[in-house]
Write an enzyme that holds these catalytic residues in place. Sequence first.
Site, PDB file in Angstrom:
ATOM      1  N   LYS A  89       0.814  -1.252   0.053  1.00  0.00           N
ATOM      2  CA  LYS A  89      -0.072  -0.121   0.059  1.00  0.00           C
ATOM      3  C   LYS A  89       0.869   1.448   0.006  1.00  0.00           C
ATOM      4  O   LYS A  89       0.271   2.308  -0.570  1.00  0.00           O
ATOM      5  CB  LYS A  89      -0.676  -0.061   1.271  1.00  0.00           C
ATOM      6  CG  LYS A  89      -1.791  -1.280   1.273  1.00  0.00           C
ATOM      7  CD  LYS A  89      -3.233  -0.693   0.665  1.00  0.00           C
ATOM      8  CE  LYS A  89      -4.165  -1.600   0.415  1.00  0.00           C
ATOM      9  NZ  LYS A  89      -4.334  -2.866   1.223  1.00  0.00           N
ATOM     10  N   GLU A 111      -9.705   5.810   3.379  1.00  0.00           N
ATOM     11  CA  GLU A 111     -10.639   4.856   3.911  1.00  0.00           C
ATOM     12  C   GLU A 111      -9.550   3.611   4.277  1.00  0.00           C
ATOM     13  O   GLU A 111      -8.591   3.562   3.385  1.00  0.00           O
ATOM     14  CB  GLU A 111     -11.541   4.656   2.930  1.00  0.00           C
ATOM     15  CG  GLU A 111     -11.183   3.575   1.729  1.00  0.00           C
ATOM     16  CD  GLU A 111     -10.169   4.019   0.891  1.00  0.00           C
ATOM     17  OE1 GLU A 111     -10.057   5.336   0.680  1.00  0.00           O
ATOM     18  OE2 GLU A 111      -9.421   3.201   0.538  1.00  0.00           O
ATOM     19  N   SER A 377       1.482  -9.715  -1.222  1.00  0.00           N
ATOM     20  CA  SER A 377       1.374  -8.418  -0.823  1.00  0.00           C
ATOM     21  C   SER A 377       1.541  -7.953   0.677  1.00  0.00           C
ATOM     22  O   SER A 377       1.607  -6.827   0.774  1.00  0.00           O
ATOM     23  CB  SER A 377      -0.151  -8.088  -1.269  1.00  0.00           C
ATOM     24  OG  SER A 377      -1.024  -9.046  -0.468  1.00  0.00           O
TER      25      SER A 377
HETATM   26  C1  LIG Z   1      -5.408  -4.037   1.204  1.00  0.00           C
HETATM   27  C2  LIG Z   1      -4.683  -5.233   0.901  1.00  0.00           C
HETATM   28  C3  LIG Z   1      -4.912  -6.140   0.028  1.00  0.00           C
HETATM   29  C4  LIG Z   1      -5.994  -5.962  -0.993  1.00  0.00           C
HETATM   30  O1  LIG Z   1      -6.084  -4.592  -1.579  1.00  0.00           O
HETATM   31  P1  LIG Z   1      -5.400  -4.501  -3.349  1.00  0.00           P
HETATM   32  O2  LIG Z   1      -5.965  -3.176  -3.655  1.00  0.00           O
HETATM   33  O3  LIG Z   1      -6.626  -5.673  -3.879  1.00  0.00           O
HETATM   34  O4  LIG Z   1      -4.202  -4.939  -3.254  1.00  0.00           O
HETATM   35  C5  LIG Z   1      -4.374  -7.333  -0.490  1.00  0.00           C
HETATM   36  N1  LIG Z   1      -3.278  -7.692   0.337  1.00  0.00           N
HETATM   37  C6  LIG Z   1      -2.694  -6.840   1.503  1.00  0.00           C
HETATM   38  C7  LIG Z   1      -1.822  -7.312   2.339  1.00  0.00           C
HETATM   39  C8  LIG Z   1      -3.341  -5.610   1.681  1.00  0.00           C
HETATM   40  O5  LIG Z   1      -2.911  -4.783   2.795  1.00  0.00           O
END
Ligand SMILES: *Cc1c(COP(=O)(O)O)cnc(C)c1O
Length: 394
Positions: A89, A111, A377
């Site tokens: 993020k 948000e 992610s």
């Molecule tokens: C917020 C988040 C997501 C989902 O958001 P995307 O915009 O689809 O990437 C996925 N993995 C993690 C670790 C997150 O913090």
Amino acid sequence: MNYNIDQKGYYGDFGGAYIPEMLYPNIFELKQKYLSIINDISFKKEFNQLLEEYVGRPTPLYFAKRLSKKYNTKIYLKREDLCHTGAHKINNTVGQILLAKHLKKKRIIAETGAGQHGVATATVCALMGIKCVVYMGDLDIKRQAPNVARMKMLGAEVKSVQSGSKTLKDATNEAIRDWINNPLNTHYIIGSVVGPHPYPDMVARFQSVISKEIEEQLLEKENRSKPDHIIACVGGGSNAAGAYYHFLNNKTVNLIAVEAAGKGIDSGESAATSALGKDGIIHGSKTLLMQTPDGQITEPYSISAGLDYPGVGPLHSHLFRTGRAEFISITDENAMQAGLELSQLEGIIPAIETSHAFAVFKNRKFETNNIVVVNLSGRGDKDLDTFINFFKLQ
Ligand SMILES: *Cc1c(COP(=O)(O)O)cnc(C)c1O
């Protein structure tokens, strides 16, 4: 077929800017200026320097030996969990805070669902000395307590949202309401590739550093810049968009998008938008959306706060509709098992969002010599309580 945005802000049938009149000036200003600002040499220099020295990029592309052996294919992990604040993020919030500075905004709103975007926003606001207000659903405040504490520590104001399912969708509604009331001094940092044009394209560009690095790193390790498959989980779709970006128009790369099936697609408690959604409008964008036959938004459900959203970004709707990406949905149960497996095979505790991406290996076979990149992610520290309770590890 083109997978980049067109002049009007559409990916095929999806996208655009469906906004209340009060927001026209803000969105118009952004639309007019975002490309010239973010393509400016001095902006790029500052952005890249912060990504390197503050976020810790490039993140490693790690060959997961034991996982590869287990599933008999070559699995690389793109380690976004090692970014400062623990998820992808922050790539976007660093870009947007620099943009907000160029637009001379004095106040930031955001948000958040899992709290990762809230933390990433509070972080860059502290870095730049700008006031920060984060909207978060009351349910998410309860299930993501460590991130709420981090936001407060960073000096942000966390506003609890009591409407609807008290999750991400409702927090987004409140943030939009705030923006309508404070249109001049405030920039809204949206946390995914959702919202009115130009947000989806802007956020995808900031996150595209992920696929740029994957190309460079694969070339070095495997003497080829393109993997056979890229797997990413999809909430709104920003980590997936970043991981796909430089491969979108190269069909040799198979894109796999993983959604949250919750308790099962047909259970009534799900967030699998591609399977359950129809064309609709949410948060300023035309996209696939879970809705009742008369068009009311359905309350989504997932054990993972970051995937608990009834829509997806317009790019992903387009990737689904055109068949460019393969969409798979994974239940809570299977995601949790995959998170536990990654922890104990590789010593990496993933976020529950990310765990959904790893569950694909139980569902789908890959060729032995295929290169499969999983976008890792985020890290699972924020989810430890949920994991511990789920597996009764205490
Ligand atoms: C917020 C988040 C997501 C989902 O958001 P995307 O915009 O689809 O990437 C996925 N993995 C993690 C670790 C997150 O913090």
